[in-house]
Enzyme design. Structure first.
Site, PDB file in Angstrom:
ATOM      1  N   THR A  37      -0.577 -23.912 -52.158  1.00  0.00           N
ATOM      2  CA  THR A  37       0.600 -24.621 -51.658  1.00  0.00           C
ATOM      3  C   THR A  37       0.700 -26.019 -52.256  1.00  0.00           C
ATOM      4  O   THR A  37       1.784 -26.560 -52.444  1.00  0.00           O
ATOM      5  CB  THR A  37       0.538 -24.697 -50.118  1.00  0.00           C
ATOM      6  N   TYR A  50       9.042 -21.029 -49.817  1.00  0.00           N
ATOM      7  CA  TYR A  50       8.374 -21.656 -50.965  1.00  0.00           C
ATOM      8  C   TYR A  50       7.447 -20.665 -51.651  1.00  0.00           C
ATOM      9  O   TYR A  50       7.053 -19.655 -51.087  1.00  0.00           O
ATOM     10  CB  TYR A  50       7.604 -22.908 -50.518  1.00  0.00           C
ATOM     11  N   THR A 116      -5.127 -23.073 -49.399  1.00  0.00           N
ATOM     12  CA  THR A 116      -5.972 -23.249 -48.210  1.00  0.00           C
ATOM     13  C   THR A 116      -6.422 -21.919 -47.593  1.00  0.00           C
ATOM     14  O   THR A 116      -7.407 -21.884 -46.860  1.00  0.00           O
ATOM     15  CB  THR A 116      -5.238 -24.074 -47.135  1.00  0.00           C
ATOM     16  N   ASP A 117      -5.707 -20.820 -47.902  1.00  0.00           N
ATOM     17  CA  ASP A 117      -5.994 -19.559 -47.221  1.00  0.00           C
ATOM     18  C   ASP A 117      -7.440 -19.090 -47.410  1.00  0.00           C
ATOM     19  O   ASP A 117      -8.056 -18.577 -46.479  1.00  0.00           O
ATOM     20  CB  ASP A 117      -5.050 -18.448 -47.718  1.00  0.00           C
ATOM     21  N   LYS A 189     -10.581 -22.569 -41.789  1.00  0.00           N
ATOM     22  CA  LYS A 189      -9.159 -22.877 -41.591  1.00  0.00           C
ATOM     23  C   LYS A 189      -8.837 -22.486 -40.156  1.00  0.00           C
ATOM     24  O   LYS A 189      -9.058 -21.338 -39.759  1.00  0.00           O
ATOM     25  CB  LYS A 189      -8.296 -22.097 -42.598  1.00  0.00           C
ATOM     26  N   GLU A 311     -28.470  -8.604 -27.769  1.00  0.00           N
ATOM     27  CA  GLU A 311     -28.176  -7.228 -27.372  1.00  0.00           C
ATOM     28  C   GLU A 311     -28.486  -6.212 -28.457  1.00  0.00           C
ATOM     29  O   GLU A 311     -28.674  -5.030 -28.169  1.00  0.00           O
ATOM     30  CB  GLU A 311     -26.699  -7.116 -26.977  1.00  0.00           C
TER      31      GLU A 311
HETATM   32  N1  ASP Z   1      -0.916 -19.159 -49.263  1.00  0.00           N
HETATM   33  C1  ASP Z   1      -1.257 -20.491 -49.689  1.00  0.00           C
HETATM   34  C2  ASP Z   1      -2.546 -20.381 -50.505  1.00  0.00           C
HETATM   35  O1  ASP Z   1      -3.592 -20.241 -49.952  1.00  0.00           O
HETATM   36  C3  ASP Z   1      -1.430 -21.379 -48.529  1.00  0.00           C
HETATM   37  C4  ASP Z   1      -1.886 -22.778 -48.839  1.00  0.00           C
HETATM   38  O2  ASP Z   1      -2.262 -23.138 -49.923  1.00  0.00           O
HETATM   39  O3  ASP Z   1      -1.865 -23.608 -47.904  1.00  0.00           O
HETATM   40  O4  ASP Z   1      -2.479 -20.413 -51.696  1.00  0.00           O
END
Ligand code: ASP
Length: 354
Positions: A37, A50, A116-117, A189, A311
């Site tokens: 992103t 986007y 971020t994913d 995340k 367990e």
């Molecule tokens: N889908 C995006 C990615 O991980 C989300 C992000 O970058 O925040 O590339």
């Protein structure tokens, strides 16, 4: 009075020389761009519709002219993808390039722009495979580069500020987002939209970035980088490891599929303290016993350890427990573990040490 030709040449040479001195004075930081992103673009001023990984490294850097105050920044485009498509091949390329660049004396540190994913997985992979104590910082953003109040430029500035600081040496791979510095050993995340999405939910953040300087508050006690036993240099693939989830009524369906697909390891994102339905547990025990498939129990729960000795009798089943390593990072560690051993006791040791 018109300056003569010789004066012009002298001025040009002086400017060139001053430029070189300026460049030599500043530490060299490589920015390896992978997409996400932070390199996203939208036709609107918000995030609707986007596309991640649309903008190249030159445009990303052009948005933060202040970087030249911090470092002699050199950009390289490794890939330009949404990190949902991150894969082992890119990880191996990244690890090789990072190791190569950090071997050069002039490199002070590396910043990797990333979606971020799956950032927590890439950060952990590099944390265990980079052979240097120089800073390696991953950075992303939650808002695309075209959005109002895009968080990318500030995050990149902070990441480079951390990469050039001597205080950042020997701390393992880190993520810098939203003025926080997070360790790859406990990264997650935690929110689908919030710019403060990244947390270290068990150990707490490493520090903050304040006024363009890192302020550290904790150190990782886990093995990483120069203390890691894993070495992927020269490898062109990693052992296949799949993740299966347990839930009420879960059947062995996905365990059986993973076995059939040729997985060498399976991580269970279990319920509670890494528990699973009896049917799943029986299928995993058989996969281990009959096919030597490595099984690691982890948990769907974000906080707390998946501890041994509660367990589930791991020794009787030949399983390992992941302790504080979540299922996604457990998959990374198990892939690396399987480059060295299939013994569940050795794998258990690794899940305690990394
Ligand atoms: N889908 C995006 C990615 O991980 C989300 C992000 O970058 O925040 O590339």
């Amino acid at each position: 009075m018109k300056p003569d030709f010789r004066t012009i040449i002298l001025i040009l040479l002086a400017v060139l020389f001053a430029g070189q001195v300026y460049a030599q004075d500043r530490p060299t930081v490589y920015i390896l761009a992978t997409g996400g992103t932070i390199a996203g673009e939208s036709q609107t001023a918000v995030t609707a519709g986007y596309k991640a990984g649309a903008v190249g490294i030159d445009q990303l850097l052009a948005a933060v002219p202040q970087l030249s105050d911090l470092a002699d920044v050199r950009g390289e485009q490794v890939v330009n993808i949404g990190s949902q498509d991150m894969n082992d091949a890119v990880w191996l390329t990244l690890a090789a390039r990072v190791n190569e660049l950090l071997d050069e004396d002039e490199t002070a540190g590396i910043v990797i722009t990333h979606g971020t994913d799956t950032m927590e997985e890439t950060a952990y992979f590099l944390n265990l495979t980079v052979k240097s104590s120089k800073p390696v910082i991953l950075v992303g953003s939650m808002r695309p580069s075209t959005a109002i109040s895009a968080d990318g430029p500030r995050n990149i500035y902070n990441a480079v500020a951390c990469a050039v600081s001597p205080l950042s040496t020997g701390r393992g791979v880190m993520v810098v987002m939203n003025d926080r510095i997070l360790g790859a050993d406990d990264l997650a995340k935690t929110h689908t939209l919030d710019v403060g999405t990244f947390q270290d939910p068990n150990y707490g953040q490493l520090g903050i970035v304040y006024d363009g300087k890192p302020i550290y508050a904790r150190e990782s006690v886990k093995r990483h980088t120069v203390h890691s036993e894993f070495d992927v240099r020269g490898l062109d693939r990693l052992p296949r490891v799949e993740i299966v989830v347990s839930y009420s009524n879960a059947t062995p369906l996905f365990v059986d599929s993973a076995v059939e697909a040729g997985a060498r390891g399976i991580v269970v994102a279990g319920v509670g303290n890494g528990n699973m339905t009896t049917a799943m547990q029986d299928a995993l025990a058989a996969a281990h016993r009959e096919m030597g498939i490595a099984v690691v129990r982890s948990s769907r729960i974000m906080q707390g350890p998946t501890a041994q000795w509660d367990e589930v009798d791991d020794d009787a089943l030949g399983f390992a427990a992941s302790w504080y390593i979540n299922p996604y990072r457990s998959r990374v560690l198990l892939m690396l573990a399987l480059t060295r051993t299939t013994d569940y006791r050795e794998i258990q040791r690794m899940f305690q040490e990394y």
